[in-house]
Enzyme design. Structure first.
Site, mmCIF file in Angstrom:
data_model
loop_
_atom_site.group_PDB
_atom_site.id
_atom_site.type_symbol
_atom_site.label_atom_id
_atom_site.label_comp_id
_atom_site.label_asym_id
_atom_site.label_seq_id
_atom_site.Cartn_x
_atom_site.Cartn_y
_atom_site.Cartn_z
ATOM 1 C CD1 TRP A 337 2.258 4.158 -3.028
ATOM 2 C CD2 TRP A 337 0.728 4.976 -1.484
ATOM 3 N NE1 TRP A 337 3.024 4.287 -1.979
ATOM 4 C CE2 TRP A 337 2.280 4.889 -1.021
ATOM 5 C CE3 TRP A 337 -0.102 5.584 -0.557
ATOM 6 C CZ2 TRP A 337 2.675 5.483 0.292
ATOM 7 C CZ3 TRP A 337 0.313 6.147 0.535
ATOM 8 C CH2 TRP A 337 1.757 5.833 0.920
ATOM 9 C CG ASP A 338 4.738 6.135 -5.751
ATOM 10 O OD1 ASP A 338 4.219 5.212 -5.232
ATOM 11 O OD2 ASP A 338 5.869 6.518 -6.052
ATOM 12 C CD GLU A 477 6.732 -0.413 0.081
ATOM 13 O OE1 GLU A 477 7.710 -0.154 -0.060
ATOM 14 O OE2 GLU A 477 5.865 -0.375 -0.665
ATOM 15 C CE LYS A 577 11.190 1.471 1.470
ATOM 16 N NZ LYS A 577 10.562 0.459 0.465
ATOM 17 C CD GLN A 578 6.962 4.205 2.416
ATOM 18 O OE1 GLN A 578 7.673 3.071 2.360
ATOM 19 N NE2 GLN A 578 6.211 4.857 1.681
HETATM 20 O O1 IFM Z 1 5.042 3.345 -3.912
HETATM 21 C C1 IFM Z 1 6.303 3.597 -3.244
HETATM 22 C C2 IFM Z 1 6.628 2.907 -1.876
HETATM 23 O O2 IFM Z 1 5.528 3.503 -0.849
HETATM 24 C C3 IFM Z 1 7.713 2.805 -1.386
HETATM 25 N N1 IFM Z 1 8.696 1.970 -2.181
HETATM 26 C C4 IFM Z 1 8.884 2.855 -3.476
HETATM 27 C C5 IFM Z 1 7.278 2.839 -4.242
HETATM 28 C C6 IFM Z 1 7.482 3.617 -5.660
HETATM 29 O O3 IFM Z 1 7.834 4.959 -5.457
#
Ligand code: IFM
Length: 748
Positions: A337-338, A477, A577-578
């Protein structure tokens, strides 16, 4: 000439070999070559990648972007001693990536163990046009006394993806005692690569050739008169079966030879001038300029735009952007999705035709996404969490082995990280808003919107009077298999709403679909802010205990928490995590008040480790949008340091493509507060302390705008005289050529 910032590496350190190999990569959106030194070092990981050139080594491995045979390596012998910066004495050293023209430049003086000093200059670039050309140059001067130079270079097919060999050597040949050519097939025979290389050597040099153990080499030998610079140039042509002009074998070989020869004749200097011209056009059209009390801010922006140029495959819709661009083997070159959420906005507002190609990539893989939905028991299209060339799900089944337990942890993203479906729809809407490309909407956009919407409508489950989306992973995640992840639900709602809107607007009414969609929109559960303005990340998040993350935050990006807790344990804690709800605030800011943005930032940030490189930047954008500019700048600068910071191994297996794009996003959507998703161009300027000017271009529905922010004024100008309406801090302004507003800064 636009003098963009140079990315220096100094001093030389064997510990930073791979970090700089990633940062100093050269490329053009089709080819990426890691910025390795010409001479070999044990730990140095070479890499050359072509966008879309994937292969699966065997059934136990996953598909990966193939690390192609190497063409940049050179064994350089000076009076019989192999050049190595780890032996002899490094008298002086300078290596820099010249972002203004895409050239990697190195200049050093080396004293060999025998005591002779040599000045060595190496240069290389990957051409922006033609996209198959790579040029290298080596200049050596014996500084003390006459000496002898030996150089061995060619095409080295011992290169693997960390041990996984993807290619069979099909043919190797030397033409006219001058040109080397290697033909390679992926081991399943599905793809071919043809690499052709040629050296221009000084008169007086002698040359021989060898083909042994997958190395096709030219061995050049020549005298080095004292004090006289001797130069050798090498040109390579990288062709693959993905190329539009791919031909059956013999024609292909001669076509490659002819194309290379035509370029090689021009010489390195001329080709570099051409490359400089192409890069200068790019910088002219896209550069973001900041006047800041911190020179690193401009450097970060130039670094980001340089790498954005390298990572976006503007030439071919069958490829998209890998998580590490074309700079390393990380994440196997897969597409996440990046692309839609972090990288596509840059393309959209600078070169919209490239954003269209990125969406076309998804459209071309729609059938596979429909099949994945069917297999998973849903309707519509369920795009793979990780994608490569075939459009199939490529997420590895298991993560890296835990060497303490010997157990492999299953990767659940392919099963449950479904928000990607809505992210693709979101990008589709954004593309249409910024371009009004009706042809795209008819040909691809409507299908993407409808199929993604159908997925959500089948994915949601009725519980009582409402629809819930159960068992998902949101952007965070570390929190798996939860119900009603707020990010997912809001984005799914937005997805279905957009499908209805555009189907109606394009007169493609499907009564049954619209009725089902209206029901979905009326009943989908959208968690609301509580009394403090905080939205629950999911149904159970608030009931979990909070824990002290200080130790993990200080090592962010390393996933150190996984050494202390199992994933199952982390799942039961308030640990992110984010960015998750904060990510939602970034993507749909108009749905929430500024107070809500601040409240969620304040609540979630202390619970977020930022172990993902996609996190910090988004916090910075939301902080800027809620008027907390000093905090925003701090997040922004920390995010810029993901690749550019001191950590010697942060980028070993490639730069972080999304984080790189987020350097642009942070300036444009954060500090300028630009949004376009709702249909108009909006700005909410909030220059951070220390920034006295921010200027950048925007392409908007065919118009070329220049946006300029200063602390007390906001200036918009454009080249055409069509009236355009924009919103600044919510107020509509219509202008033709320029708009100057005083005191526009958001004070909330
Ligand atoms: O898409 C990301 C995900 O949100 C977090 N882990 C790494 C992936 C790739 O950059």
């Amino acid at each position: 000439m636009i003098q963009t910032q140079i990315l220096h590496e100094a001093p030389f350190s064997p510990h930073r070999l791979n970090k700089y190999a990633s940062l100093h990569a050269c490329g053009n959106g089709r080819i990426g070559i890691r910025g390795c030194h010409e001479e070999a070092y044990t730990d140095q990981q070479r890499g050359m990648f072509v966008a879309g050139f994937y292969h699966r080594a065997n059934a136990t491995e996953v598909t990966e972007l193939v690390n192609l045979p190497d063409i940049t390596g050179m064994r350089i012998e000076l009076d019989g001693e192999s050049l190595s910066l780890l032996s002899g004495t490094l008298v002086s050293y300078q290596r820099e990536l010249r972002t203004m023209n895409g050239e990697l430049y190195r200049e050093l003086v080396w004293q060999s163990p025998a005591g002779q000093r040599f000045r060595i200059e190496t240069r290389r670039f990957v051409a922006l046009s033609p996209l198959a050309l790579v040029a290298c140059r080596l200049t050596v001067t014996a500084l003390d006394a006459a000496a002898h130079l030996g150089v061995s270079t060619g095409i080295d097919a011992t290169q693997t993806n960390s041990g996984r060999q993807h290619l069979n050597e099909r043919s190797v040949r030397v033409f006219d005692q001058n040109v080397l050519q290697g033909g390679y097939d992926t081991t399943d025979g599905q793809q071919q690569a043809m690499i052709t290389s040629q050296c221009r050597i000084p008169s007086g040099a002698s040359s021989s050739f060898s083909a042994k153990n997958r190395r096709l080499l030219q061995h050049i030998s020549l005298p080095l008169p004292a004090g006289e610079a001797v130069t050798l140039e090498k040109f390579s042509w990288i062709a693959t079966s993905l190329d539009a002009d791919f031909l059956p074998e013999s024609d292909w070989s001669s076509r490659c030879l002819a194309s290379l020869s035509a370029c090689a004749q021009q010489g390195y200097g001329h080709l570099l001038m051409e490359n400089t011209r192409h890069w200068q056009h790019y910088w002219q059209d896209s550069r973001v300029c900041v006047t800041s009390d911190h020179p690193q801010d401009q450097r970060a922006l130039d670094f980001a735009l340089y790498h954005l140029k390298l990572m976006i495959p503007a030439h071919d819709a069958r490829a998209s952007v890998a998580a590490k661009g074309l700079t390393g083997e990380g994440y196997k070159g897969h597409v996440f999705w990046d692309t839609e959420i972090f990288i596509l906005p840059f393309a959209l507002l600078n070169a919209p035709e490239q954003a269209r190609k990125l969406l076309e990539y998804r459209y071309l893989n729609l059938t596979q996404a429909q099949e994945k939905a069917r297999r998973s028991g849903y309707q519509g299209a369920l795009f793979p969490w990780e994608c490569a060339f075939s459009g199939e799900e490529e997420t590895p089944e298991f993560a890296a082995i835990n060497i303490r337990t010997g157990q492999r942890q299953r990767v659940a993203s392919a099963m449950a990280e479904h928000h990607l479906v809505a992210d693709i729809a979101y990008a589709t809407v954004g593309y249409f808003q910024a371009t009004h490309d009706r042809e795209f909407m008819q040909q691809m956009g409507l299908a993407l919107l409808k199929e993604t919407a159908l997925f959500w409508m089948s994915r949601a489950q009725r519980r009582g009077d409402r629809l819930d989306i159960l068992n998902v992973i949101g952007p965070d995640e570390y929190t798996e298999h939860v119900d009603n992840n707020a990010f997912t639900n809001y984005m799914a709602h937005d997805n279905v709403q957009a499908a209805c809107r555009y189907l109606r607007e394009c007169d493609q009414q499907d009564a049954a679909f619209l009725a089902q969609a209206e029901d979905f929109l009326a009943h989908l559960y959208l968690p609301q802010p509580d009394e403090q303005g905080v939205i629950a990340q999911d149904d159970t998040f608030f009931s979990k205990p909070q824990c002290d993350l200080t130790a993990y935050k200080s090592q962010q990006g390393t996933q150190a928490i996984l050494l202390d807790y199992s994933r199952a344990e982390i799942n039961e804690m308030q640990v992110l995590k984010q960015a998750d709800v904060v990510m939602l605030m970034h993507l749909l800011p108009e749905k929430f008040t500024s107070g809500c943005l601040s409240a969620n930032l304040a609540f979630y940030e202390p619970r977020t480790i930022h172990d993902s490189s996609l996190s910090k930047s988004v916090h910075g954008i939301v902080a800027a949008r809620s008027g907390q500019t000093a905090q925003a700048l701090q997040f922004y600068r920390e995010a810029c340091r993901i690749d550019l910071g001191e950590e010697p191994h942060s980028s070993d297996d490639g730069i972080h493509a999304a984080a790189t794009a987020a350097i642009w996003l942070g300036a444009v959507t954060g500090f300028a507060g630009l949004t376009y998703q709702s249909g108009e161009l909006h700005f909410r300027p909030s220059l951070p302390p220390g920034w006295s000017r921010l200027q950048f271009p925007v392409r908007w529905r065919g118009a070329c705008l220049t946006v300029c922010l200063e602390p007390q004024q906001f200036i918009l100008s454009k080249t055409d005289a069509q009236p355009l309406t924009v919103r600044i801090n919510g107020t509509a302004h219509t202008f033709t050529e320029s708009l100057v507003l005083k005191g526009t800064h958001d004070e909330n």
